[in-house]
Design a protein around this motif. Sequence first.
Motif, PDB file in Angstrom:
ATOM      1  N   LEU A   1       0.836  -1.201   0.000  1.00  0.00           N
ATOM      2  CA  LEU A   1       0.000   0.000   0.000  1.00  0.00           C
ATOM      3  C   LEU A   1       0.868   1.248   0.000  1.00  0.00           C
ATOM      4  CD1 LEU A   1      -2.596   1.659   0.240  1.00  0.00           C
ATOM      5  CD2 LEU A   1      -2.635   1.140   2.691  1.00  0.00           C
ATOM      6  N   ASP A   2       1.924   1.266   0.798  1.00  0.00           N
ATOM      7  CA  ASP A   2       2.836   2.411   0.802  1.00  0.00           C
ATOM      8  C   ASP A   2       3.485   2.596  -0.564  1.00  0.00           C
ATOM      9  OD1 ASP A   2       2.572   3.148   3.584  1.00  0.00           O
ATOM     10  OD2 ASP A   2       3.681   1.322   4.049  1.00  0.00           O
ATOM     11  N   ASP A   3       3.863   1.491  -1.186  1.00  0.00           N
ATOM     12  CA  ASP A   3       4.471   1.587  -2.515  1.00  0.00           C
ATOM     13  C   ASP A   3       3.483   2.166  -3.525  1.00  0.00           C
ATOM     14  OD1 ASP A   3       6.707   0.378  -1.417  1.00  0.00           O
ATOM     15  OD2 ASP A   3       6.093  -1.642  -2.017  1.00  0.00           O
ATOM     16  N   LEU A   4       2.235   1.735  -3.445  1.00  0.00           N
ATOM     17  CA  LEU A   4       1.204   2.249  -4.350  1.00  0.00           C
ATOM     18  C   LEU A   4       1.000   3.744  -4.152  1.00  0.00           C
ATOM     19  CD1 LEU A   4      -1.196   2.048  -6.323  1.00  0.00           C
ATOM     20  CD2 LEU A   4      -2.602   1.291  -4.380  1.00  0.00           C
ATOM     21  N   LEU A   5       0.888   4.179  -2.897  1.00  0.00           N
ATOM     22  CA  LEU A   5       0.666   5.606  -2.630  1.00  0.00           C
ATOM     23  C   LEU A   5       1.874   6.433  -3.060  1.00  0.00           C
ATOM     24  CD1 LEU A   5      -1.170   5.495   0.820  1.00  0.00           C
ATOM     25  CD2 LEU A   5      -2.144   5.728  -1.465  1.00  0.00           C
ATOM     26  N   ASN A   6       3.076   5.895  -2.908  1.00  0.00           N
ATOM     27  CA  ASN A   6       4.266   6.624  -3.373  1.00  0.00           C
ATOM     28  C   ASN A   6       4.198   6.851  -4.880  1.00  0.00           C
ATOM     29  OD1 ASN A   6       5.396   6.816  -0.824  1.00  0.00           O
ATOM     30  ND2 ASN A   6       6.619   4.948  -1.055  1.00  0.00           N
ATOM     31  N   ILE A   7       3.715   5.873  -5.605  1.00  0.00           N
ATOM     32  CA  ILE A   7       3.589   6.006  -7.058  1.00  0.00           C
ATOM     33  C   ILE A   7       2.546   7.056  -7.408  1.00  0.00           C
ATOM     34  CG2 ILE A   7       2.770   4.816  -9.131  1.00  0.00           C
ATOM     35  CD1 ILE A   7       4.133   2.282  -8.070  1.00  0.00           C
ATOM     36  N   ILE A   8       1.386   6.975  -6.768  1.00  0.00           N
ATOM     37  CA  ILE A   8       0.302   7.915  -7.071  1.00  0.00           C
ATOM     38  C   ILE A   8       0.697   9.333  -6.695  1.00  0.00           C
ATOM     39  CG2 ILE A   8      -2.051   8.592  -6.447  1.00  0.00           C
ATOM     40  CD1 ILE A   8      -2.738   5.632  -6.175  1.00  0.00           C
ATOM     41  N   PHE A   9       1.281   9.505  -5.515  1.00  0.00           N
ATOM     42  CA  PHE A   9       1.581  10.846  -5.022  1.00  0.00           C
ATOM     43  C   PHE A   9       2.806  11.471  -5.697  1.00  0.00           C
ATOM     44  CE2 PHE A   9      -1.626   9.795  -2.091  1.00  0.00           C
ATOM     45  CZ  PHE A   9      -2.018  10.949  -1.423  1.00  0.00           C
ATOM     46  N   SER A  10       3.533  10.698  -6.467  1.00  0.00           N
ATOM     47  CA  SER A  10       4.634  11.280  -7.240  1.00  0.00           C
ATOM     48  C   SER A  10       4.126  11.955  -8.507  1.00  0.00           C
ATOM     49  CB  SER A  10       5.641  10.197  -7.619  1.00  0.00           C
ATOM     50  OG  SER A  10       5.077   9.266  -8.530  1.00  0.00           O
ATOM     51  N   GLN A  11       2.865  11.735  -8.851  1.00  0.00           N
ATOM     52  CA  GLN A  11       2.258  12.344 -10.029  1.00  0.00           C
ATOM     53  C   GLN A  11       1.763  13.752  -9.668  1.00  0.00           C
ATOM     54  OE1 GLN A  11       0.893  13.829 -13.010  1.00  0.00           O
ATOM     55  NE2 GLN A  11       1.598  11.754 -13.504  1.00  0.00           N
ATOM     56  N   PRO A  12       2.284  14.810 -10.321  1.00  0.00           N
ATOM     57  CA  PRO A  12       1.912  16.196  -9.972  1.00  0.00           C
ATOM     58  C   PRO A  12       0.406  16.456 -10.023  1.00  0.00           C
ATOM     59  CG  PRO A  12       3.823  16.182 -11.410  1.00  0.00           C
ATOM     60  CD  PRO A  12       3.333  14.769 -11.374  1.00  0.00           C
ATOM     61  N   GLU A  13      -0.315  15.744 -10.843  1.00  0.00           N
ATOM     62  CA  GLU A  13      -1.750  15.987 -10.963  1.00  0.00           C
ATOM     63  C   GLU A  13      -2.483  15.723  -9.657  1.00  0.00           C
ATOM     64  OE1 GLU A  13      -5.078  17.394 -12.891  1.00  0.00           O
ATOM     65  OE2 GLU A  13      -2.962  17.463 -13.467  1.00  0.00           O
ATOM     66  N   CYS A  14      -1.916  14.884  -8.791  1.00  0.00           N
ATOM     67  CA  CYS A  14      -2.552  14.597  -7.500  1.00  0.00           C
ATOM     68  C   CYS A  14      -2.693  15.876  -6.676  1.00  0.00           C
ATOM     69  CB  CYS A  14      -1.729  13.556  -6.743  1.00  0.00           C
ATOM     70  SG  CYS A  14      -2.368  13.139  -5.112  1.00  0.00           S
ATOM     71  N   ALA A  15      -1.603  16.640  -6.564  1.00  0.00           N
ATOM     72  CA  ALA A  15      -1.654  17.888  -5.790  1.00  0.00           C
ATOM     73  C   ALA A  15      -2.614  18.882  -6.421  1.00  0.00           C
ATOM     74  CB  ALA A  15      -0.257  18.488  -5.680  1.00  0.00           C
ATOM     75  N   LYS A  16      -2.593  18.988  -7.734  1.00  0.00           N
ATOM     76  CA  LYS A  16      -3.486  19.933  -8.407  1.00  0.00           C
ATOM     77  C   LYS A  16      -4.948  19.574  -8.187  1.00  0.00           C
ATOM     78  CE  LYS A  16      -0.234  21.126 -12.128  1.00  0.00           C
ATOM     79  NZ  LYS A  16       0.011  21.067 -13.592  1.00  0.00           N
ATOM     80  N   PHE A  17      -5.259  18.298  -8.240  1.00  0.00           N
ATOM     81  CA  PHE A  17      -6.645  17.849  -8.073  1.00  0.00           C
ATOM     82  C   PHE A  17      -7.189  18.231  -6.697  1.00  0.00           C
ATOM     83  CE2 PHE A  17      -9.433  14.209  -6.728  1.00  0.00           C
ATOM     84  CZ  PHE A  17     -10.561  14.610  -7.434  1.00  0.00           C
ATOM     85  N   ILE A  18      -6.399  18.003  -5.656  1.00  0.00           N
ATOM     86  CA  ILE A  18      -6.877  18.319  -4.309  1.00  0.00           C
ATOM     87  C   ILE A  18      -6.979  19.825  -4.112  1.00  0.00           C
ATOM     88  CG2 ILE A  18      -6.410  18.062  -1.843  1.00  0.00           C
ATOM     89  CD1 ILE A  18      -7.275  15.512  -3.376  1.00  0.00           C
TER      90      ILE A  18
END
Length: 552
Positions: free
Chosen positions: A285-302
């Motif tokens: 789960l930590d590995d998955l979240l690291n992958i998702i949160f490395s994508q800049p679009e995540c910060a923009k979306f929130i």
Amino acid sequence: MDRRQFLTLSPTRHKTAKAPFGRTDSGIAPFTGAFDTAQAVHLLKRALFGASPADLSWAKGLGSMDQVVDALLTPLATMPSPPVNNYGDDATGIAPGATWVNAPAYVRMEDDPLGQNRQRSYKAWWTGVMLNQTRSIHEKMVLFWHNHFVTETQTVTDLRYVYKYNTTLRQHALGNFKALTKAITKDPAMLIYLNGNLNGKTAADENYARELHELFTIGKGPDSHYTEDDVRASARVLTGYRVDENTITSHFDSTQHDFTNKQFSDFYGAKTVTGKTGPAGETELDDLLNIIFSQPECAKFIVRKLYRFFIYYKIDDAVEQNVIAPLADIFRTNNYEILPVLSALFKSEHFYDPLNMSCLIKSPIDFCIGLCREFSVVFPPASDYMNAYEAWDYIRDFAGKMLQNIGDPPLVAGWAPYYQEPMFHEMWINTDTLPKRNMLSDYLVQGQGAPHGLKIDVLAFADQLSDPGNPVTLVKDSLDLLYRVDVSDSLRSFMKNSILLSGQSPNSDYYWTDAWQAYKGNPGDAATRTVVESRLKAMYKFIMDLSEYQLS
């Protein structure tokens, strides 16, 4: 309701506009203008539910905008007391007045009356928590995250899990978004709601995995290019989580986990989550979240969701460039800590741009809770739990009838006015909900129709203003606090002359001054009290019945 109509009410508003129809090129540079009544009320009403005269005095007494923002962004140190049995008979033996949140599991009947009773108890309790909020944005952020990481009591059914979900939101509401996402992923209510507890190695369930990308972290924007393979890979990462109804917790069952490698698309840098066996499988789960949160679009979306919740629903190119992008950079630079983003937003020139100071239509919760808070409506004490819960539920029920039933957003995407183009928050107002808003304010200002004597004490409210004996000042102070747009001189004159002066000559301000002083000199006298109280009730009813009161 057309926001542009409000912008025509005051010519002075157009003088500060940088672009027509509410669009502006202001950014997140620190606000350096005057922090006066208008700015303080704007900040308070966006960060809290409503703003009372005492809230305004507190804010102005701190001295600077920075100090007020910092105080409002202080997380609460303790959890509110949990909900209690206010319904009587409880199949698990929970006594009246005792909390049911750690009650034993029970066998549910088809209609599950205990679950229904606890559902009402939970929703009334949460309403009471909002009504009794301190001067912290914490409570509003709990509502924000509830609309983001949606669960529904009607689907989860076991309210013990629902309460734990609420505490999860509270614990992380002003903390780290990545930590919140991890906690919610393993939260028992969320596992039940989106079938995570059914996700196993022989039949991966993609329900939560899909929403993790589409609604919770990356979104569906033009630059969100995750793939179906990413969803399937995520579902496999998330296999093995189960819920224990006896301990009311979730746990990882490694025998149900898919320990093969999971490959992600180029959107996520073509990264791989290496499969792990045994208890180590949970670290995927930590590995998955690291992958998702490395994508800049995540910060923009929130950041976009925060913007629409706290500022305005329309995000044009200028806002994207001048506000969203730099705030997203702050979010990522601070490892997804929420407070730095909120601090930069609430201290920015963009937040205090006049065109952003009256552009939101109050949500039903904001309307109902804010109305009670700004007028300091007195509720039975929590120790009188039977009456307190009934009174809290009365307010909760009104908000539900206005289309915002806390605990049960209509869809996993949340309430439509927060995301549904092109109307967004204008969907809160229609021919059914607007009369209900007026009905609640009318009931409370008249002191009729509500349980346990719930009412607006118009005398106490007016007495907190700067000079209630002066009708001109009384009207001004009331509108400064209760409205977010200016009104015409003719409307102010109507309120003074036709309501407070009862049709006397416009030069007869002494009529109201004498009446107020007579009441203050002998508050126990029913006749003098009635003279001022009846006129104040008429004035505040008039104020709350107009469309301007719907704006935050």
